[in-house]
Design a protein around this motif. Structure first.
Motif, PDB file in Angstrom:
ATOM      1  N   ARG A   2       0.840  -0.671  -0.175  1.00 25.41           N
ATOM      2  CA  ARG A   2      -0.071   0.354  -0.193  1.00 25.41           C
ATOM      3  C   ARG A   2       1.074   1.130  -0.462  1.00 25.41           C
ATOM      4  O   ARG A   2       1.959   1.168   0.282  1.00 25.41           O
ATOM      5  N   ARG A  26      -0.096  10.638 -11.134  1.00 25.18           N
ATOM      6  CA  ARG A  26      -1.041   9.946 -12.167  1.00 25.18           C
ATOM      7  C   ARG A  26      -0.659  10.751 -12.974  1.00 25.18           C
ATOM      8  O   ARG A  26      -0.770  10.043 -14.175  1.00 25.18           O
ATOM      9  N   ARG A  48      -2.895   6.403  -0.013  1.00 29.31           N
ATOM     10  CA  ARG A  48      -3.784   6.813   0.873  1.00 29.31           C
ATOM     11  C   ARG A  48      -3.379   7.827   1.318  1.00 29.31           C
ATOM     12  O   ARG A  48      -2.191   8.318   1.354  1.00 29.31           O
ATOM     13  N   ASP A  94      -4.208   2.850 -12.737  1.00 26.18           N
ATOM     14  CA  ASP A  94      -5.163   2.986 -11.665  1.00 26.18           C
ATOM     15  C   ASP A  94      -5.541   2.254 -10.716  1.00 26.18           C
ATOM     16  O   ASP A  94      -6.502   2.146  -9.704  1.00 26.18           O
ATOM     17  N   VAL A 145      -3.932   1.062  -8.302  1.00 28.47           N
ATOM     18  CA  VAL A 145      -3.178   1.574  -7.652  1.00 28.47           C
ATOM     19  C   VAL A 145      -3.570   2.784  -6.836  1.00 28.47           C
ATOM     20  O   VAL A 145      -4.042   3.659  -7.521  1.00 28.47           O
ATOM     21  N   ALA A 146      -4.469   3.126  -5.295  1.00 25.90           N
ATOM     22  CA  ALA A 146      -4.942   3.956  -5.069  1.00 25.90           C
ATOM     23  C   ALA A 146      -4.003   4.248  -4.107  1.00 25.90           C
ATOM     24  O   ALA A 146      -4.974   4.144  -2.631  1.00 25.90           O
ATOM     25  N   GLU A 174      -1.596  15.725  -1.651  1.00 23.51           N
ATOM     26  CA  GLU A 174      -3.030  16.092  -3.541  1.00 23.51           C
ATOM     27  C   GLU A 174      -2.306  16.451  -3.953  1.00 23.51           C
ATOM     28  O   GLU A 174      -2.216  15.673  -5.820  1.00 23.51           O
ATOM     29  N   LEU A 223      -0.148  12.993  -5.286  1.00 26.19           N
ATOM     30  CA  LEU A 223      -0.943  12.022  -5.742  1.00 26.19           C
ATOM     31  C   LEU A 223      -0.904  12.828  -7.308  1.00 26.19           C
ATOM     32  O   LEU A 223      -0.731  12.038  -8.511  1.00 26.19           O
TER      33      LEU A 223
END
Length: 236
Positions: free
Chosen positions: A98, A121, A132, A127, A129-130, A114, A117
């Motif tokens: 993670r 991207r 936290r 996509d 992988v998200a 933010e 992230l």
């Protein structure tokens, strides 16, 4: 007096009382005097070894804690981009369990997490992988404290999972020290840069880092030895 102590209100001592800061300053000053400065040289050696020898990847799949840095125009600056690029490379190598992006608002319109992230991207983060986002902190200690809360929330009742601390080489000694004080006993450092480059900026950072690490570590060790609960509260 308050203005003189203001630079010392960092990390665990952010909310410390003036007399507590003076207490720590006396202890650190005594250690420096009695050792003729050798104690600082010992911490400088620790800082150098961590900065120079930290690997570029964890030994196996781990949770990544990626440390932010103050933004420029709401975008990651060079050091932060290197940290993000290292995290992205580890994702593509299949070494990430993670990912946690750490960093609140440090003067911009968005948080460091933010902005990190958005950069990931834009540079090919899969996509699936998200990451936290930890957006409540503005220094390394709070980064780790809030990350610890997120990890405990995800795995209540379980031991702290092993994590990899991803940041710039000059920043790793501090993060590793604070992580271990906070219970990340299985944490490992992962360097953003391929190798340590000793230009003037980095050399000055390493010298300052040694003083900061000494100030925090000696102060916390002394507080633990005498049972000073108020000084230890921030690292519990």
């Amino acid at each position: 007096m308050s203005s003189l102590l203001a630079p010392l209100r960092r990390g665990p001592w952010r909310h410390a009382r003036r007399r507590d800061l003076l207490h720590v300053a006396v202890v650190v000053g005594a250690a420096m005097a009695l050792s003729l400065g050798l104690v600082w040289l010992g911490y400088l050696l620790y800082v150098w070894r961590v900065a120079a020898r930290s690997p570029l990847a964890p030994p196996q799949r781990r949770d990544l804690l990626v440390f932010g840095r103050k933004l420029i125009g709401d975008r990651p600056e060079r050091d932060y981009q290197q940290r993000l690029a290292r995290a992205l490379a580890l994702v593509h190598e299949g070494r990430v369990e993670r990912m946690f992006l750490l960093g609140g608002c440090s003067g911009g319109r968005i948080s460091e997490a933010e902005a990190g992230l958005a950069w990931l991207r834009a540079h090919g983060l899969p996509d699936a992988v998200a990451p936290r986002l930890e957006q409540a902190s503005t220094d390394s200690l709070d980064n780790l404290r809030h990350a610890r809360s997120l990890l405990r929330h995800d795995d209540p009742g379980h031991a702290m999972p092993p994590v990899a601390l991803v940041t710039s080489r000059y920043h790793l000694p501090r993060c590793l020290l604070l992580a271990r004080w906070l219970g990340f006993t299985a944490s490992v450092p992962v360097a953003a840069e391929e190798r340590l480059r000793l230009d003037r900026r980095i050399a000055l950072r390493l010298l300052a880092e040694a003083a900061y690490v000494m100030w925090i570590d000696l102060g916390l060790r002394w507080a633990r030895r005498i049972g000073h609960a108020r000084l230890l509260m921030r690292v519990r």
